[in-house]
Design a protein around this motif. Structure first.
Motif, PDB file in Angstrom:
ATOM      1  N   LEU A 149       0.898  -1.306  -0.048  1.00 56.07           N
ATOM      2  CA  LEU A 149       0.035  -0.022   0.103  1.00 56.07           C
ATOM      3  C   LEU A 149       0.795   1.219  -0.030  1.00 56.07           C
ATOM      4  CD1 LEU A 149      -2.374  -1.106   2.716  1.00 56.07           C
ATOM      5  CD2 LEU A 149      -2.615  -1.707   0.214  1.00 56.07           C
ATOM      6  N   LEU A 150       1.935   1.154   0.286  1.00 57.96           N
ATOM      7  CA  LEU A 150       2.966   2.302   0.246  1.00 57.96           C
ATOM      8  C   LEU A 150       3.290   2.597  -1.133  1.00 57.96           C
ATOM      9  CD1 LEU A 150       4.668   3.476   2.988  1.00 57.96           C
ATOM     10  CD2 LEU A 150       6.722   1.973   1.504  1.00 57.96           C
ATOM     11  N   PRO A 151       3.110   3.994  -1.350  1.00 55.59           N
ATOM     12  CA  PRO A 151       3.421   4.759  -2.500  1.00 55.59           C
ATOM     13  C   PRO A 151       4.640   4.697  -3.055  1.00 55.59           C
ATOM     14  CG  PRO A 151       2.049   6.196  -1.192  1.00 55.59           C
ATOM     15  CD  PRO A 151       2.461   5.241  -0.202  1.00 55.59           C
ATOM     16  N   ASP A 152       5.055   4.527  -4.266  1.00 52.56           N
ATOM     17  CA  ASP A 152       6.411   4.396  -4.711  1.00 52.56           C
ATOM     18  C   ASP A 152       7.325   5.846  -4.151  1.00 52.56           C
ATOM     19  OD1 ASP A 152       6.898   2.030  -5.592  1.00 52.56           O
ATOM     20  OD2 ASP A 152       6.916   2.558  -7.571  1.00 52.56           O
ATOM     21  N   VAL A 153       6.777   6.994  -4.587  1.00 49.26           N
ATOM     22  CA  VAL A 153       7.265   8.037  -4.397  1.00 49.26           C
ATOM     23  C   VAL A 153       7.824   8.454  -2.917  1.00 49.26           C
ATOM     24  CG1 VAL A 153       6.589  10.381  -5.439  1.00 49.26           C
ATOM     25  CG2 VAL A 153       4.798   8.819  -4.867  1.00 49.26           C
ATOM     26  N   VAL A 154       6.988   7.667  -2.011  1.00 54.33           N
ATOM     27  CA  VAL A 154       7.514   8.028  -0.587  1.00 54.33           C
ATOM     28  C   VAL A 154       9.005   7.634  -0.557  1.00 54.33           C
ATOM     29  CG1 VAL A 154       6.992   7.528   1.776  1.00 54.33           C
ATOM     30  CG2 VAL A 154       5.240   7.631   0.184  1.00 54.33           C
ATOM     31  N   THR A 155       9.407   6.474  -1.252  1.00 46.95           N
ATOM     32  CA  THR A 155      10.580   5.792  -1.011  1.00 46.95           C
ATOM     33  C   THR A 155      11.775   6.410  -1.970  1.00 46.95           C
ATOM     34  OG1 THR A 155      10.204   3.902  -2.172  1.00 46.95           O
ATOM     35  CG2 THR A 155       9.883   3.700   0.267  1.00 46.95           C
ATOM     36  N   ARG A 156      11.365   7.214  -2.689  1.00 47.85           N
ATOM     37  CA  ARG A 156      12.263   7.535  -3.902  1.00 47.85           C
ATOM     38  C   ARG A 156      13.276   8.160  -3.389  1.00 47.85           C
ATOM     39  NH1 ARG A 156      11.739   4.948  -8.602  1.00 47.85           N
ATOM     40  NH2 ARG A 156       9.641   4.950  -9.348  1.00 47.85           N
ATOM     41  N   ILE A 157      13.209   9.256  -2.577  1.00 46.69           N
ATOM     42  CA  ILE A 157      14.385  10.150  -2.085  1.00 46.69           C
ATOM     43  C   ILE A 157      15.310   9.494  -1.005  1.00 46.69           C
ATOM     44  CG2 ILE A 157      15.002  12.177  -0.813  1.00 46.69           C
ATOM     45  CD1 ILE A 157      12.494  13.402  -2.197  1.00 46.69           C
ATOM     46  N   PRO A 158      14.711   8.506  -0.077  1.00 51.15           N
ATOM     47  CA  PRO A 158      15.670   7.961   0.733  1.00 51.15           C
ATOM     48  C   PRO A 158      16.517   6.932  -0.234  1.00 51.15           C
ATOM     49  CG  PRO A 158      13.594   7.780   1.490  1.00 51.15           C
ATOM     50  CD  PRO A 158      13.291   8.761   0.378  1.00 51.15           C
ATOM     51  N   GLN A 159      15.852   6.216  -1.098  1.00 50.18           N
ATOM     52  CA  GLN A 159      16.589   5.230  -1.871  1.00 50.18           C
ATOM     53  C   GLN A 159      17.593   5.874  -2.813  1.00 50.18           C
ATOM     54  OE1 GLN A 159      13.606   3.158  -4.389  1.00 50.18           O
ATOM     55  NE2 GLN A 159      13.749   1.546  -3.157  1.00 50.18           N
ATOM     56  N   TYR A 160      17.192   7.040  -3.224  1.00 50.10           N
ATOM     57  CA  TYR A 160      18.100   7.592  -4.284  1.00 50.10           C
ATOM     58  C   TYR A 160      19.323   8.208  -3.271  1.00 50.10           C
ATOM     59  CZ  TYR A 160      20.479  11.191  -7.255  1.00 50.10           C
ATOM     60  OH  TYR A 160      21.281  11.787  -8.089  1.00 50.10           O
ATOM     61  N   LEU A 161      19.166   8.607  -2.061  1.00 49.08           N
ATOM     62  CA  LEU A 161      20.301   8.742  -1.041  1.00 49.08           C
ATOM     63  C   LEU A 161      21.258   7.539  -0.759  1.00 49.08           C
ATOM     64  CD1 LEU A 161      18.618  11.308   1.388  1.00 49.08           C
ATOM     65  CD2 LEU A 161      19.975  11.975  -0.646  1.00 49.08           C
ATOM     66  N   LEU A 162      20.539   6.717  -0.633  1.00 50.29           N
ATOM     67  CA  LEU A 162      21.205   5.285  -0.263  1.00 50.29           C
ATOM     68  C   LEU A 162      22.159   5.031  -1.246  1.00 50.29           C
ATOM     69  CD1 LEU A 162      21.361   2.774   1.939  1.00 50.29           C
ATOM     70  CD2 LEU A 162      19.592   1.998   0.340  1.00 50.29           C
ATOM     71  N   PHE A 163      21.560   4.788  -2.543  1.00 49.30           N
ATOM     72  CA  PHE A 163      22.417   4.376  -3.657  1.00 49.30           C
ATOM     73  C   PHE A 163      23.257   5.342  -3.950  1.00 49.30           C
ATOM     74  CE2 PHE A 163      18.266   2.282  -4.920  1.00 49.30           C
ATOM     75  CZ  PHE A 163      18.593   0.867  -4.152  1.00 49.30           C
ATOM     76  N   ARG A 164      23.256   6.569  -3.654  1.00 45.47           N
ATOM     77  CA  ARG A 164      24.160   7.569  -4.143  1.00 45.47           C
ATOM     78  C   ARG A 164      25.406   7.301  -3.267  1.00 45.47           C
ATOM     79  NH1 ARG A 164      23.275  13.690  -2.612  1.00 45.47           N
ATOM     80  NH2 ARG A 164      23.677  12.731  -0.684  1.00 45.47           N
TER      81      ARG A 164
END
Lengths: 311, 371
Positions: A149-164
């Motif tokens: 139920l979690l919208p994709d957008v919510v995790t975009r930024i944390p994921q981006y930072l993590l992968f960076r």
């Protein structure tokens, strides 16, 4: 169940009723028959018209990819007057130093590992949830479903930072690696539902036959799970082929662009759009998904229908 | 082949429900043991504990000299036949049969030889290249049997293997399985078998010995004849036999001779019958099989007067249902001895044959008439 080894042919005792000739039908019967025919023809005409309207954009796309740029917007009819494959030739060479083949290969470099990873990891996780009891199972399962139920957008930024931080920007890893950890709860859920519909006796028989947990999974569960697994792989294939946002965020070098980005690229690059080459490449971009879908159609439909009804 | 031993085996589920209450059972080497009981009596659970498909929460299971409690099913030296065959649907019959051997990484020619031998024994050679879904119920069950046989296990486990088959096929499979068991015994490689069923006909016809279970307890372990003639308690007496044994409340009194009183009617028991009854005077459960109840003229000495409530014509025999003093009885009469003039509502006398009378304790159900 009838015995298959028994070859005695079943002789039909009752002769099939000879079809009544129209002359012998009563007026009432004739009326009913006529009405049934009329109903059927209305039904089918309606279906054909609606079906044509729905499929028309796709027909237009294919037809227009063979039109000249000048003809493109002259008529809404899909059939090209002066068919040409110039669109395909121009599109394939692209406005970049790379041909479209590069972008196809790039796409495959994301799609193939991702599909394989999803199939393996989702099966393992689903097997665990569907067949084993362990402490905290209910809570973990609830969390898994909650992520659906979690919208994709919510995790975009944390994921981006993590992968960076991991130094994975401008590589395919941010798209591939999560798939190897059963990242998409939807697939896990789908497989669990399907597994629940498979009787356990086969697995028990295999254990009695001497198979360990892993062998049971590989030799017994996976083959029976195949229809659902095909659906999972097909979904993942199509979604990844069509994924635009993921590569847009993480891939910055043109050389590494997958198809979805490359199509956009040809729109950006020139001022006067070469519509026919864009459309031609769109048709090519569609082809793998269509081919894979039709190849796997039987299993796919079995997979989604069984999982849905018996779950 | 080996002996199978269960010592105070218990099963308590995670939610605290106790399904099996300390079972002791020894199956001799080469013996055909049938576990029988009504549904929910934990016979299947017991079998699954032997197989290793359920954890054992108390006691010990021993196959041969090995305690197998903590061994995985594959290491216990067992083979199992399931009720719904449990054939691997994606493998052809040949691969279904050899799956266990292939897991053991036996040599190919050995596997092939074993497959051929087993399929010969079970007459399934023609089916080797079929998929399970192309088999009829009887064929599938034979393949399942073959899959067990090919492993040459220490112990064979059968979990209601015939209950999915129709009556005719069930009868022929029954004979096939017992034949096979005898054949293996004659060939000098006797098979130890534990066979679970809820069908008493299977139990009586197949078992060397039968273990009757109820609510996770063993009620009696004995050979079929003993079970029928000398049931240890009212449950076994009622469970074994068709139609069921008549079990009715009566009062036992001993004066000059022993008397059984049913409501207002009494019959005297002959000395040889009274001698083996060791129940105290008072209420008892009178057990008499329908086959041991003679239909005589009303008012006959040694018979209870009763009214016929129903007559069932079975062909070779007639089941006569009657009521005496509010207690229901069934008597079985051979057709040729049946008086066709009898009809519902007629009065008859029901005379129990003294040597077949069973007296059970009202509370415990224990048989108090065994000498």
């Amino acid at each position: 169940m009838t015995s298959l080894s028994d070859p005695t042919p079943q002789t039909p005792v009752v002769e099939t009723m000879p079809a009544k000739s129209p002359a012998r039908l009563s007026p009432q019967e004739l009326k009913l028959r006529r009405r049934a025919r009329l109903n059927a023809s209305i039904r089918y005409s309606l279906l054909i018209v609606v079906g044509f309207i729905m499929v028309y954009p796709l027909l237009w796309l294919i037809g227009a990819s063979f039109k000249t740029n000048a003809e493109m917007f002259a008529s809404p009819w899909f059939w090209p007057e002066n068919p040409t494959i110039q669109g395909y030739i121009d599109g394939w060479t692209t406005s970049t130093p790379y041909t479209f083949a590069t972008f196809f290969i790039n796409s495959m470099q994301i799609v193939i590992p991702k599909v394989i990873g999803t199939a393996i990891s989702a099966t393992l996780v689903a097997y665990g949830f569907a067949r084993f009891h362990f402490p905290g199972k209910r809570i973990l399962f609830a969390i898994l479903i909650a992520t659906l139920l979690l919208p994709d957008v919510v995790t975009r930024i944390p994921q981006y930072l993590l992968f960076r931080e991991l130094g994975w920007l401008d590589t395919y890893l941010p798209m591939i690696v999560p798939a190897w950890f059963a990242w998409e709860a939807f697939f896990v859920f789908m497989l669990i539902q399907f597994m629940r519909s498979i009787p356990r006796e086969m697995e028990e028989a295999a254990r009695v036959d001497g198979a360990n947990t892993f062998q049971v999974l590989i030799y017994i569960v996976v083959p029976m799970l195949l229809p659902a697994l095909v659906s999972v792989m097909l979904f993942q294939f199509m979604w990844t082929m069509n994924d635009f946002l993921g590569p847009l965020i993480y891939i910055s070098t043109v050389e590494k662009y997958p198809i979805s980005l490359a199509l956009k690229l040809s729109i950006d690059a020139t001022e006067a759009f070469n519509w026919n080459s864009i459309l031609a490449m769109t048709v090519l971009a569609l082809t793998p998904s269509l081919v894979v879908f039709f190849l796997a159609q039987k299993s796919f439909i079995e997979g989604i229908s069984t999982g849905g009804t018996k779950g | 082949m080996a002996e199978l031993q269960l010592k105070s085996v218990e099963k308590t589920y995670g939610n605290g429900y106790k399904a099996v209450h300390g079972i002791d059972l020894t199956v001799e080497e080469g013996e055909f043991m049938v576990l029988v009981g009504p549904s929910g009596c934990a016979k299947s659970t017991t079998l699954r504990m032997i197989a290793g498909l359920e954890t054992i929460t108390g006691g010990e299971v021993r196959i041969g000299d090995t305690v197998v409690n903590d061994l995985v099913p594959g290491k216990r030296g067992i083979a199992m036949v399931f009720q719904n065959y449990a054939l691997y649907p994606h493998m052809k019959v040949r691969r279904n049969l050899s799956f266990g051997l292939r897991l053991k990484r036996l040599r190919k020619d050995r596997i092939e030889r074993a497959t051929e031998e087993v399929s010969g024994v079970l007459e399934i050679e023609a089916l080797l290249d079929r998929l399970p879904k192309q088999l009829s119920g009887g064929q599938a069950q034979r393949v399942a049997l073959g899959r067990a046989l090919i492993k040459q296990p220490e112990v064979f486990l059968f979990d209601e293997p015939l209950s999915n088959l129709d009556a005719k096929l069930r009868a022929s499979m029954r004979v096939r399985i017992t034949d096979l068991h005898k054949r293996l015994r004659d060939e000098g490689r006797p098979a130890t078998v534990v066979y679970v069923t809820h069908d008493q006909v299977e139990a009586m016809t197949m078992g060397d010995r039968i273990c009757v279970m109820k609510d996770g307890h063993i009620m009696q372990i004995a050979d079929p004849a003993t079970l029928y003639q000398r049931p240890a308690n009212a449950f076994v007496a009622g469970f074994i036999g068709m139609p069921e044994m008549n079990l009715n409340r009566a009062v036992l009194t001993r004066g000059d001779g022993a008397m059984l009183t049913l409501g207002t009617q009494s019959i005297a028991l002959p000395a040889e019958c009274a001698g083996r009854i060791h129940a105290p005077d008072g209420p008892v459960t009178l057990g008499i099989r329908p086959q041991h109840l003679d239909v005589v003229a009303p008012g006959t000495v040694g018979a209870f007067d009763a009214t016929i409530t129903n007559l069932e014509f079975m062909g070779h025999e007639v089941n006569l249902h009657a009521e005496a003093e509010g207690a229901g009885f069934v008597a079985v009469i051979a057709s040729e001895n049946f008086d066709t003039a009898l009809a519902r509502g007629d009065r008859v006398g029901l005379s129990p044959r003294p040597r077949n009378i069973h007296i059970f304790d009202v509370e415990s159900g224990e048989n108090k008439s065994l000498d």
